[in-house]
Design a protein around this motif. Structure first.
Motif, short mmCIF file in Angstrom:
data_model
loop_
_atom_site.label_atom_id
_atom_site.label_comp_id
_atom_site.label_asym_id
_atom_site.label_seq_id
_atom_site.Cartn_x
_atom_site.Cartn_y
_atom_site.Cartn_z
N LEU A 9 46.56 46.55 47.75
CA LEU A 9 45.20 47.17 47.34
C LEU A 9 45.42 48.37 46.52
CD1 LEU A 9 44.07 47.49 51.27
CD2 LEU A 9 43.43 45.48 49.53
N ILE A 49 48.56 40.53 50.62
CA ILE A 49 48.37 40.07 52.02
C ILE A 49 47.19 40.04 52.34
CG2 ILE A 49 48.92 42.54 52.70
CD1 ILE A 49 50.29 41.29 55.20
N LEU A 50 46.31 40.67 52.09
CA LEU A 50 45.07 40.77 52.64
C LEU A 50 43.99 39.96 51.59
CD1 LEU A 50 44.43 44.27 53.89
CD2 LEU A 50 44.78 42.41 55.04
N LEU A 51 44.36 40.04 50.16
CA LEU A 51 43.48 39.55 49.29
C LEU A 51 44.09 38.18 48.87
CD1 LEU A 51 42.54 42.49 47.12
CD2 LEU A 51 40.79 41.13 48.58
N PRO A 90 42.22 46.75 44.00
CA PRO A 90 40.89 47.29 44.29
C PRO A 90 40.96 49.01 44.75
CG PRO A 90 41.30 45.58 45.96
CD PRO A 90 42.31 45.44 45.07
N LEU A 91 41.91 49.42 45.17
CA LEU A 91 41.71 50.70 45.54
C LEU A 91 42.50 51.56 44.55
CD1 LEU A 91 42.03 50.81 49.62
CD2 LEU A 91 39.95 50.76 48.05
N CYS A 128 36.91 45.52 53.25
CA CYS A 128 36.90 46.51 52.64
C CYS A 128 36.42 48.07 53.35
CB CYS A 128 35.90 46.67 51.27
SG CYS A 128 35.89 45.05 50.78
N LYS A 168 37.92 35.30 50.57
CA LYS A 168 38.88 34.35 51.13
C LYS A 168 38.48 33.34 52.03
CE LYS A 168 43.99 34.78 52.35
NZ LYS A 168 45.08 35.89 52.84
N GLY A 172 31.41 46.34 49.31
CA GLY A 172 32.81 46.11 49.13
C GLY A 172 33.11 45.07 48.33
N TYR A 173 34.35 45.44 47.59
CA TYR A 173 34.74 44.46 46.33
C TYR A 173 35.02 43.12 47.06
CZ TYR A 173 39.06 46.15 48.71
OH TYR A 173 39.93 46.37 49.78
#
Lengths: 558, 231
Positions: free
Chosen positions: A128, A142-144, A152-153, A226, B110, B144-145
């Motif tokens: 992130l 891990i998340l994306l 993104p952050l 998000c 995803k 949200g992205y």
């Protein structure tokens, strides 16, 4: 703690049991470059290549055995990783280790060698925010999705740029099977992300050796919506509060709201009237019962397909609690009931009627619980499936940062309601439930007993509320309409959510919105223990272990 | 009969079929038998109506949980609300046995390709109920992205049930509406679906595609998100 041998007192603790930061700084010597003041703890600034040394000294000699959270963030001139350390014996003893890196080369040493939990937490920080962790055992997103472009952050991320996400893992399941070498007895199977036993959209890449689980790799991020970004672009006063309801959405809303309320109230130094604290405590425990009920109900459903009795009973009892909560808050699931400095409104009128319906529930509760015990804990079928499967030794639990019923089921006596008191808990009479079985049975049994304790708490709260003088029923303290905490105030605060330690790190920048909002999710850390429990076991035991972890994907992925 | 006259009769038959189908009926409801006959003899018309009534009265839902709404969806299936009373309450774990997919939660980048795959695996005719604000527009997470701005970007939707989350009563109302529509042989028009699963090799060669060329195979299925267009 009962499982541990008596040991030397930790370095850096005064005889009264407080932290002595000067002594801790001496312990680390020249590694401490600078000291920062955060609201919850002091932050020691260390060089990016001395992370492992520092953390391991603090763990071995100063007793900081709980890496609660890893926060990464970027400033105009640098990236920063913060390791929030605590002790399982006394979580009020906190210390932050702050690791700044340059913007050009955001590389920092990994802490995964000292704390197992740092593995996933650093992967998330990389994913992130974009800090690279050198020596990390598994530096993937891990998340994306793996093909995602950018972090993104981080400040220079452009959200409008297109992205491409492949559907590779599941393209053709039969092809996967034929790819396995002929002589080998191993087989690769995907469980999820659409599978009833995964409790949502979790994907587990499983390698089987015969019928045993040889390797297991939980793949999360199918519900990464998000939450941190949403909170960072919302105002403290009103806009953030609806989001916590949607982290752990199994009716645990008020517990989550409390995590944010507590962090923000401590950050802006807001008082909460006692009356409001009692209402918070009561409603939070109702949420805990509802959340544990679903955990128990789906656990029975997972391990021996009991859709007709336990699952339905659990849903039936949840309906009762949801009605109570709806009377109080106006909502069945997403309560949005807590406010900074209090709660949204008082108990519903007529009060007597409300108390009566709560008492009706409480009167019925012991017999309901007995029924669950009859159907579950004293059921031979259930025992055969869960006793001595999914073993999680206490030391592993601590190293992976497990909290909540998962840790308590491994004999780790850790409950923030008692150890780091907030609300009205310290003035009520209740017990922390632990079980030293370390297996699936222990975790389910801890949940059942916790519901009993929660009912005790609710009962005491109702007694208090009934007798509360009418002219002292303050539900809200004075809070400025726009909340702007001092710039560069940093805080990490946690509460005992339904699944464990739910923490929030916030940094202010002088505006009415947080500059960084990080959620420490108990489920995220608890899920990391799944390989420990499941490897070497049979597939059904892995499913049982997953059910006993009681994860909520909304909170894992955030 | 001359060749011309025969031709006219066929024409007539075809237009009768269209006329009998009425407006708002799409090919999803046409039985194979009817196609084979070419025209619609009385008995088959009745049979189609009967089939529609059957479809509406015995719907198999896909057991499909995504986010918060799935908790309310579970409550809708279980005691007290008991969706089964309305002939629509048996959740099937396999998409190949299901007629209706309730999409209960936020769709993120995803998950969208996986959801599309699950939807594709369901046999025709299939129906979609989108549950909650997230599936309509992205809801509270719209900015949200990583969030798809509504399930209709990926699959077609028959019924939208708004709410965050909708109460079980609201979901039951939505499903009852869907049953009514199916029994009447109506469906909603299929709306635009900007996000499709396609082969990586077929994508337009731009900067992003070239960058990913060594990570993704030519024949891998991918979903490309043009966030700027979908907001």
């Amino acid at each position: 703690m009962s499982l541990e041998q008596p040991r030397q007192p930790d370095a850096g603790v005064t005889p009264e049991g407080d932290l002595d930061y000067d002594e801790l700084a001496d312990l680390l010597g020249e590694r401490v470059l600078d000291r920062e003041e955060h609201i919850n703890a002091e932050g020691f600034v260390v060089r990016p290549d001395e992370v492992e040394d520092t953390l391991s000294t603090l763990k071995q000699e100063a007793g900081f055995d709980h890496l609660s959270c890893v926060t990464a963030q970027d400033y105009q001139d640098r990236y920063e990783s913060i390791y929030h350390l605590k002790k399982y014996d006394d979580p009020t003893q906190e210390l932050s280790v702050v690791v700044p890196t340059t913007r050009d080369d955001p590389t920092s040493e990994s802490a995964a060698g000292v704390f197992d939990t740092a593995d996933w937490q650093e992967r998330e920080a990389f994913d992130l925010v974009g800090v690279d962790y050198e020596g990390h055992p598994d530096p993937r997103r891990i998340l994306l999705p793996e093909t995602w472009q950018g972090h993104p952050l981080s400040q220079d991320y452009n959200q409008d740029k297109p992205q491409i996400v492949p559907l590779r893992e599941h393209a053709n399941p039969t092809e996967e099977r034929t790819n396995v070498p002929q002589e080998s007895d191993t087989m690769f199977i995907n469980i999820g992300p659409h599978h009833p036993a995964t409790h949502g959209v979790l994907h587990i890449k499983t390698t089987l050796d015969g019928e045993q689980v040889a390797d297991i790799d939980p793949d999360v991020g199918y519900l990464h919506r998000c939450e941190e970004q949403m909170c960072q672009q919302s105002t403290y006063r009103h806009q953030i509060m609806p989001y916590p309801d949607r982290w752990d959405y199994i009716s645990a809303g008020i517990l989550n709201e409390w995590a944010y309320a507590r962090a923000a109230e401590d950050m802006a130094d807001l008082a909460v009237p006692e009356y409001a604290q009692v209402i918070r405590t009561m409603s939070a425990e109702m949420c805990r019962i509802a959340a544990h009920l679903l955990a128990v109900g789906t656990f029975a459903l997972d391990i021996y397909g009991d859709f007709t009795a336990i699952f339905m009973y659990a849903i039936r009892d949840r309906e009762v609690i949801q009605n109570l909560l709806e009377d109080l808050t106006g909502q069945r699931l997403m309560f949005n009931y807590l406010r900074l400095g209090g709660v949204a409104w008082d108990l519903p009128e007529p009060r007597e009627e409300y108390f009566e319906s709560v008492r009706d529930f409480l009167d019925e509760w012991p017999s309901r619980l007995e029924e669950y015990h009859n159907l579950l804990t004293s059921n031979e079928l259930f025992q055969m499936r869960v006793v001595d499967t999914g073993i999680l030794p206490p030391e592993e639990a601590k190293s992976y940062g497990a909290t909540g019923p998962v840790a308590r089921g491994s004999g780790v006596d850790y409950d923030l309601r008692r150890d780091d008191p907030y609300g009205y808990y310290d003035q009520l009479d209740w017990d922390v439930v632990t079980d030293e079985g370390c297996d699936n049975f222990a975790r389910a049994s801890v949940r059942l007993q916790e519901m009993e304790e929660s009912a005790r708490i609710i009962e005491q709260c109702v007694d208090l509320l009934e007798d509360w003088p009418e002219d002292e029923r303050d539900i809200q303290s004075n809070v400025p309409r726009t909340l702007k905490p001092e710039p560069d105030t940093e805080i990490y605060r946690a509460v005992e959510g339904a699944k464990g330690e739910l923490g929030i790190y916030m940094r202010s920048d002088g505006t009415d919105k947080p500059a960084r909002f990080k959620i420490r999710s108990p489920c995220f850390c608890n899920l990391q223990t799944l390989p420990v429990m499941a490897e070497g076991e049979y597939i059904p035991d892995m499913i049982a272990a997953l059910g006993s972890l009681d994860i909520v994907l909304g909170e894992v992925d955030r | 009969m001359s060749k011309n006259e025969l031709h006219d009769t066929l024409d007539q038959a075809q237009s009768t079929q269209e006329a009998r189908m009425g407006e708002g009926v799409d090919s999803r409801f046409n039985s194979k038998l009817r196609e084979a006959f070419g025209s619609t003899p009385f008995i088959l018309t009745k049979f189609d109506q009967f089939m529609n009534w059957v479809r509406g009265s015995s719907m198999f839902m896909l057991l499909f949980g995504i986010a918060c709404c799935s908790i309310e969806m579970m409550h809708t299936y279980a005691v007290k609300h008991d969706l089964d009373r309305f002939g629509a309450g048996v959740p099937r774990a396999s998409p190949r046995q299901a007629d209706v997919i309730i999409v209960p939660g936020t769709i993120v980048s995803k998950f969208a390709p996986r959801m599309k795959r699950v939807y594709d695996q369901m046999p025709e005719p299939k129906f979609v109920v989108s549950m909650g604000s997230c599936t309509i527009s992205g809801g509270p997470f719209q900015e949200g992205y990583n969030v798809i701005k509504g399930v209709e970007e990926v699959i077609p939707v028959d019924i939208h049930v708004p709410g965050c989350p909708p109460r079980p009563e609201a979901l039951i109302y939505g499903i009852a509406k869907l049953q009514e529509r199916i029994a009447n042989g109506e469906t909603s028009p299929v709306t635009v679906k900007p996000y499709e699963l396609e082969q990586f090799g077929d994508l337009e060669q731009d900067e992003l595609v070239t960058k990913l060329a060594d990570q993704v195979d030519e024949d891998d299925l991918v979903m490309r998100y043009n966030w700027a267009d979908s907001a």
